[in-house]
Design an enzyme around this catalytic site. Structure first.
Site, mmCIF file in Angstrom:
data_model
loop_
_atom_site.group_PDB
_atom_site.id
_atom_site.type_symbol
_atom_site.label_atom_id
_atom_site.label_comp_id
_atom_site.label_asym_id
_atom_site.label_seq_id
_atom_site.Cartn_x
_atom_site.Cartn_y
_atom_site.Cartn_z
ATOM 1 N N GLU A 46 130.863 113.398 66.153
ATOM 2 C CA GLU A 46 130.071 113.658 64.944
ATOM 3 C C GLU A 46 128.690 113.018 65.040
ATOM 4 O O GLU A 46 128.440 112.160 65.882
ATOM 5 C CB GLU A 46 130.802 113.118 63.713
ATOM 6 C CG GLU A 46 132.078 113.850 63.426
ATOM 7 C CD GLU A 46 132.817 113.310 62.205
ATOM 8 O OE1 GLU A 46 133.822 113.925 61.844
ATOM 9 O OE2 GLU A 46 132.407 112.279 61.626
ATOM 10 N N GLU A 55 136.716 121.256 71.290
ATOM 11 C CA GLU A 55 136.890 122.475 72.064
ATOM 12 C C GLU A 55 135.602 122.863 72.791
ATOM 13 O O GLU A 55 135.608 123.206 73.969
ATOM 14 C CB GLU A 55 137.329 123.642 71.166
ATOM 15 C CG GLU A 55 138.638 123.393 70.434
ATOM 16 C CD GLU A 55 138.440 122.832 69.026
ATOM 17 O OE1 GLU A 55 137.680 121.845 68.864
ATOM 18 O OE2 GLU A 55 139.041 123.380 68.095
#
Length: 160
Positions: free
Chosen positions: A64, A75
């Site tokens: 983040e 992913e």
């Protein structure tokens, strides 16, 4: 005259006792990296393990950023690394695990829209589906046999 386009989508539930050796290893690898996710804002940590056609395994987690939405999903991180380093090697399978920080129970998540579109990109590039598996709280894997099961009307050349 109007026509209707219908697609059928499905996920297969794979109980732990039916996992292959490589799936067991991939789940363990994804679990190992999930605790290193940089998720100070959402406290939602995701790990992903990717299998390439040459047998190589890679893992990544979400990262983040205070400048939302600059972060990177697990992913896309694992696909970007693998495809950056092995651009001609087909991705075969990706396994995703997720949990909230300090939870002991795994959360069931599917790839977000950006990740789904990224998976689609590599399916198109290699002309082959990527198996997507997601761990659920019951310790089962939910299997999609390609991105069309999660993103049936994806952004793609619909005439191709």
């Amino acid at each position: 005259m109007r026509k209707e386009i219908k697609l059928t989508v499905s996920l297969e539930v794979v109980p732990r006792e039916e996992w292959s050796d490589i799936e067991i290893q991939m789940v363990e690898n994804a679990k190992r990296v999930v605790d290193h996710a940089h998720a100070p804002y959402s406290n939602f940590m995701v790990g992903a393990s990717l299998l390439l056609e040459n047998g190589k395994l890679f893992e990544a987690n979400n990262q983040e950023n205070v400048s939302f939405p600059v972060g990177v999903c697990a992913e896309r991180a694992v696909l970007s690394y693998a495809m950056g380093n092995f651009p001609d090697t087909k991705p075969i399978k990706i396994i995703i695990v997720a949990k909230r920080r300090n939870d002991q129970v795994w959360a069931t998540v599917t790839p977000c829209g950006l990740c789904r579109q990224t998976i689609n990109e590599y399916e198109v590039k290699f002309g082959s589906p990527i198996e997507i598996m997601m761990l659920n709280p019951q310790g089962e894997l939910l299997r999609a046999r390609g991105i069309d099961q999660l993103l049936p009307f994806r952004f793609n050349d619909l005439n191709g």
